[in-house]
Design a protein around this motif. Structure first.
Motif, PDB file in Angstrom:
ATOM      1  N   ASN A 201       0.825  -1.215   0.000  1.00  0.00           N
ATOM      2  CA  ASN A 201       0.000   0.000   0.000  1.00  0.00           C
ATOM      3  C   ASN A 201       0.856   1.261   0.000  1.00  0.00           C
ATOM      4  OD1 ASN A 201      -2.343  -1.490  -0.055  1.00  0.00           O
ATOM      5  ND2 ASN A 201      -2.679  -1.419   2.156  1.00  0.00           N
ATOM      6  N   GLY A 202       2.000   1.214   0.687  1.00  0.00           N
ATOM      7  CA  GLY A 202       2.909   2.354   0.667  1.00  0.00           C
ATOM      8  C   GLY A 202       3.476   2.589  -0.725  1.00  0.00           C
ATOM      9  N   TYR A 203       3.810   1.506  -1.399  1.00  0.00           N
ATOM     10  CA  TYR A 203       4.301   1.556  -2.789  1.00  0.00           C
ATOM     11  C   TYR A 203       3.238   2.169  -3.701  1.00  0.00           C
ATOM     12  CZ  TYR A 203       4.450  -0.892  -7.392  1.00  0.00           C
ATOM     13  OH  TYR A 203       4.384  -1.238  -8.712  1.00  0.00           O
ATOM     14  N   LYS A 204       1.998   1.682  -3.591  1.00  0.00           N
ATOM     15  CA  LYS A 204       0.919   2.194  -4.432  1.00  0.00           C
ATOM     16  C   LYS A 204       0.660   3.672  -4.152  1.00  0.00           C
ATOM     17  CE  LYS A 204      -1.732  -2.110  -5.027  1.00  0.00           C
ATOM     18  NZ  LYS A 204      -3.015  -2.798  -4.673  1.00  0.00           N
ATOM     19  N   ALA A 205       0.674   4.043  -2.873  1.00  0.00           N
ATOM     20  CA  ALA A 205       0.396   5.435  -2.504  1.00  0.00           C
ATOM     21  C   ALA A 205       1.438   6.386  -3.085  1.00  0.00           C
ATOM     22  CB  ALA A 205       0.345   5.568  -0.985  1.00  0.00           C
ATOM     23  N   ALA A 206       2.704   5.959  -3.070  1.00  0.00           N
ATOM     24  CA  ALA A 206       3.770   6.807  -3.616  1.00  0.00           C
ATOM     25  C   ALA A 206       3.618   6.973  -5.128  1.00  0.00           C
ATOM     26  CB  ALA A 206       5.133   6.218  -3.280  1.00  0.00           C
ATOM     27  N   LEU A 207       3.261   5.897  -5.815  1.00  0.00           N
ATOM     28  CA  LEU A 207       3.047   6.001  -7.264  1.00  0.00           C
ATOM     29  C   LEU A 207       1.896   6.966  -7.566  1.00  0.00           C
ATOM     30  CD1 LEU A 207       3.398   2.301  -8.558  1.00  0.00           C
ATOM     31  CD2 LEU A 207       5.124   4.124  -8.571  1.00  0.00           C
ATOM     32  N   GLU A 208       0.797   6.776  -6.863  1.00  0.00           N
ATOM     33  CA  GLU A 208      -0.382   7.614  -7.107  1.00  0.00           C
ATOM     34  C   GLU A 208      -0.100   9.069  -6.784  1.00  0.00           C
ATOM     35  OE1 GLU A 208      -3.255   5.589  -4.748  1.00  0.00           O
ATOM     36  OE2 GLU A 208      -3.536   3.957  -6.215  1.00  0.00           O
ATOM     37  N   ALA A 209       0.679   9.327  -5.710  1.00  0.00           N
ATOM     38  CA  ALA A 209       1.011  10.703  -5.328  1.00  0.00           C
ATOM     39  C   ALA A 209       1.869  11.387  -6.383  1.00  0.00           C
ATOM     40  CB  ALA A 209       1.729  10.713  -3.983  1.00  0.00           C
ATOM     41  N   ASN A 210       2.578  10.576  -7.184  1.00  0.00           N
ATOM     42  CA  ASN A 210       3.438  11.119  -8.236  1.00  0.00           C
ATOM     43  C   ASN A 210       2.827  10.954  -9.628  1.00  0.00           C
ATOM     44  OD1 ASN A 210       6.281  11.973  -7.086  1.00  0.00           O
ATOM     45  ND2 ASN A 210       5.612  10.191  -5.901  1.00  0.00           N
ATOM     46  N   ASN A 211       1.495  10.726  -9.633  1.00  0.00           N
ATOM     47  CA  ASN A 211       0.742  10.622 -10.894  1.00  0.00           C
ATOM     48  C   ASN A 211       1.260   9.509 -11.806  1.00  0.00           C
ATOM     49  OD1 ASN A 211      -1.001  12.888 -10.325  1.00  0.00           O
ATOM     50  ND2 ASN A 211       0.748  14.225 -10.750  1.00  0.00           N
ATOM     51  N   ILE A 212       1.686   8.405 -11.186  1.00  0.00           N
ATOM     52  CA  ILE A 212       2.114   7.228 -11.935  1.00  0.00           C
ATOM     53  C   ILE A 212       1.069   6.126 -11.739  1.00  0.00           C
ATOM     54  CG2 ILE A 212       3.885   5.443 -12.180  1.00  0.00           C
ATOM     55  CD1 ILE A 212       5.911   7.483 -11.152  1.00  0.00           C
ATOM     56  N   LYS A 213       0.557   5.617 -12.832  1.00  0.00           N
ATOM     57  CA  LYS A 213      -0.487   4.599 -12.770  1.00  0.00           C
ATOM     58  C   LYS A 213       0.078   3.292 -12.220  1.00  0.00           C
ATOM     59  CE  LYS A 213      -3.944   2.248 -15.622  1.00  0.00           C
ATOM     60  NZ  LYS A 213      -4.497   2.078 -17.000  1.00  0.00           N
ATOM     61  N   VAL A 214      -0.665   2.669 -11.296  1.00  0.00           N
ATOM     62  CA  VAL A 214      -0.286   1.355 -10.771  1.00  0.00           C
ATOM     63  C   VAL A 214      -0.574   0.314 -11.843  1.00  0.00           C
ATOM     64  CG1 VAL A 214      -0.746  -0.388  -9.002  1.00  0.00           C
ATOM     65  CG2 VAL A 214      -0.746   2.040  -8.385  1.00  0.00           C
ATOM     66  N   THR A 215       0.448  -0.450 -12.208  1.00  0.00           N
ATOM     67  CA  THR A 215       0.308  -1.474 -13.250  1.00  0.00           C
ATOM     68  C   THR A 215       0.161  -2.853 -12.598  1.00  0.00           C
ATOM     69  OG1 THR A 215       1.737  -0.163 -14.702  1.00  0.00           O
ATOM     70  CG2 THR A 215       1.373  -2.468 -15.303  1.00  0.00           C
ATOM     71  N   PRO A 216      -1.023  -3.478 -12.661  1.00  0.00           N
ATOM     72  CA  PRO A 216      -1.243  -4.764 -11.980  1.00  0.00           C
ATOM     73  C   PRO A 216      -0.224  -5.837 -12.332  1.00  0.00           C
ATOM     74  CG  PRO A 216      -3.333  -3.855 -12.695  1.00  0.00           C
ATOM     75  CD  PRO A 216      -2.266  -2.978 -13.282  1.00  0.00           C
ATOM     76  N   GLU A 217       0.205  -5.916 -13.597  1.00  0.00           N
ATOM     77  CA  GLU A 217       1.146  -6.974 -13.972  1.00  0.00           C
ATOM     78  C   GLU A 217       2.538  -6.737 -13.387  1.00  0.00           C
ATOM     79  OE1 GLU A 217       1.681  -7.268 -18.155  1.00  0.00           O
ATOM     80  OE2 GLU A 217       2.309  -5.179 -18.431  1.00  0.00           O
ATOM     81  N   HIS A 218       2.787  -5.567 -12.840  1.00  0.00           N
ATOM     82  CA  HIS A 218       4.066  -5.277 -12.194  1.00  0.00           C
ATOM     83  C   HIS A 218       4.069  -5.630 -10.705  1.00  0.00           C
ATOM     84  CE1 HIS A 218       5.711  -2.232 -15.389  1.00  0.00           C
ATOM     85  NE2 HIS A 218       5.776  -3.499 -15.779  1.00  0.00           N
ATOM     86  N   ILE A 219       2.954  -6.160 -10.222  1.00  0.00           N
ATOM     87  CA  ILE A 219       2.860  -6.570  -8.813  1.00  0.00           C
ATOM     88  C   ILE A 219       2.846  -8.100  -8.759  1.00  0.00           C
ATOM     89  CG2 ILE A 219       1.487  -6.507  -6.703  1.00  0.00           C
ATOM     90  CD1 ILE A 219       0.399  -3.790  -7.675  1.00  0.00           C
ATOM     91  N   ILE A 220       3.880  -8.654  -8.147  1.00  0.00           N
ATOM     92  CA  ILE A 220       4.045 -10.115  -8.087  1.00  0.00           C
ATOM     93  C   ILE A 220       3.844 -10.592  -6.650  1.00  0.00           C
ATOM     94  CG2 ILE A 220       5.655 -12.037  -8.451  1.00  0.00           C
ATOM     95  CD1 ILE A 220       4.908 -10.693 -11.038  1.00  0.00           C
ATOM     96  N   GLN A 221       2.960 -11.568  -6.459  1.00  0.00           N
ATOM     97  CA  GLN A 221       2.775 -12.165  -5.136  1.00  0.00           C
ATOM     98  C   GLN A 221       3.859 -13.201  -4.887  1.00  0.00           C
ATOM     99  OE1 GLN A 221       0.688 -10.991  -2.963  1.00  0.00           O
ATOM    100  NE2 GLN A 221      -0.243  -9.581  -4.423  1.00  0.00           N
ATOM    101  N   GLY A 222       4.420 -13.198  -3.679  1.00  0.00           N
ATOM    102  CA  GLY A 222       5.472 -14.157  -3.367  1.00  0.00           C
ATOM    103  C   GLY A 222       5.523 -14.477  -1.891  1.00  0.00           C
ATOM    104  N   GLU A 223       6.663 -14.945  -1.462  1.00  0.00           N
ATOM    105  CA  GLU A 223       6.928 -15.219  -0.056  1.00  0.00           C
ATOM    106  C   GLU A 223       8.203 -14.467   0.332  1.00  0.00           C
ATOM    107  OE1 GLU A 223       4.928 -16.869   1.904  1.00  0.00           O
ATOM    108  OE2 GLU A 223       3.565 -17.434   0.275  1.00  0.00           O
TER     109      GLU A 223
END
Length: 338
Positions: A201-223
């Motif tokens: 959420n911190g990552y997404k908030a920083a992108l949005e605050a800088n007018n950068i669209k969050v790209t779903p395929e750039h988010i990878i679920q892992g361990e």
């Protein structure tokens, strides 16, 4: 010959009971008397027999660290921090790794608390973020302190030491944005840990605050593992829309992402910037060393243990809270985009 409590009392010119009160850190002892006793303890190199004290007395002088975490560096830092507090305050530490998903986990912890005469528990994620589990442990009449992700405690069940993962993740992402990156990927840790969600959420908030669209395929679920970093980087760098930077949910993931990138002949940081989180030894063992966020796990654990011991001694039911915000550490794994 090993010094005894009688030797300490004789050298300090006080009673054995007074020495015992000082060793138990009881508030009723005057400061000058406490200093005399501690001077004698140091001069004689006196070490109290904590096991015997536990058996002989009605009070418990052991606390337990209960955890389910695959990150060895994290666990060692936590153990060392808690142990430091225990040594200073005359407590023993029981280390109890376990599986948080076991159906009989409450019975396991209950048995450990009773057989080891535990006065309190330090809980880390995911246990600390399981309210029903915490309530059942508190029902055993022991003190509990939780280490949790967030900027404020979610409830008033126990004292908490909070880690503001959201703010730190925002800072790392903004650092990458300030370097000119607009295609920033994120490799997450295990979803059972709230830290993963907070960092995402911190990552997404920083992108949005800088007018950068969050790209779903750039988010990878892992361990929280090296292998997740390897597989995550391979997946990301096979996309047609490749990222120019990867923010990994911890340093171990980031080290795996760096390793995989090198196997793909990707230059770090010239072609791809990589950042981690926590400032663990992984961040300093890679080449180049990783940009990360310094999370002082040993200090966090010592604070939690001191808070726990204070509550066990005072029988204090009030809820207190400490907050840590990991700080950005810029190293050579990130640079301006070409």
């Amino acid at each position: 010959m090993k010094a005894t409590i009688n030797d300490v009392a004789k050298q300090a010119g006080v009673s054995i009971k007074t020495v015992s009160r000082v060793m138990n850190n009881e508030p009723s002892v005057r400061q000058p008397t406490r200093e005399k006793v501690m001077a004698a303890v140091e001069a004689l190199n006196y070490q109290p027999n904590l096991a015997a004290r536990n058996l002989a007395g009605t009070k418990a002088y052991s606390i337990a660290f209960v955890y389910d975490n695959p990150n060895a560096y994290y666990v060692i830092d936590m153990q060392n921090g808690i142990l430091s507090a225990c040594k200073k305050q005359g407590f023993e530490l029981v280390i109890h790794p376990c599986d948080s998903t076991k159906p009989d986990i409450i019975d396991e912890i209950t048995n450990m608390v009773r057989t080891s005469r535990i006065a309190g528990l330090v809980l880390t994620p995911p246990f600390s973020e399981m309210p029903e589990f915490v309530e059942k442990i508190k029902a055993l009449d022991v003190s509990v302190v939780r280490i949790m992700s967030g900027d404020a405690a979610p409830d008033d069940l126990t004292p908490c030491v909070m880690i503001d993962d959201h703010a730190a993740a925002y800072s790392i992402t903004e650092h990458l944005v300030n370097l000119g990156h607009k295609h920033i990927a994120f490799i997450a840790g295990g979803l059972e840990h709230k830290s993963s969600t907070e960092r995402l959420n911190g990552y997404k908030a920083a992108l949005e605050a800088n007018n950068i669209k969050v790209t779903p395929e750039h988010i990878i679920q892992g361990e929280y593992s090296f292998d997740s970093g390897v597989e995550g980087a391979k997946s990301l760098m096979s996309l047609s829309n490749k990222p120019t930077a990867i923010f990994s949910c911890n340093d171990e993931i980031a080290a795996g992402a760096l390793f995989a990138s090198r196997l793909m002949n990707i230059a770090i940081p010239e072609q791809l910037s990589i950042a981690g989180f926590e400032n663990s030894p992984f961040s300093r063992q890679t080449w180049p060393k990783l940009t990360t966020a310094h999370q002082p796990n040993q200090a966090i654990a010592e604070k939690a243990a001191n808070l726990l011991i204070s509550h066990t001694r005072k029988h204090d039911n009030s809820v207190s809270e400490q907050l840590y915000t990991p700080e950005l550490v810029v190293r050579d794994s990130t640079t301006t985009i070409n």
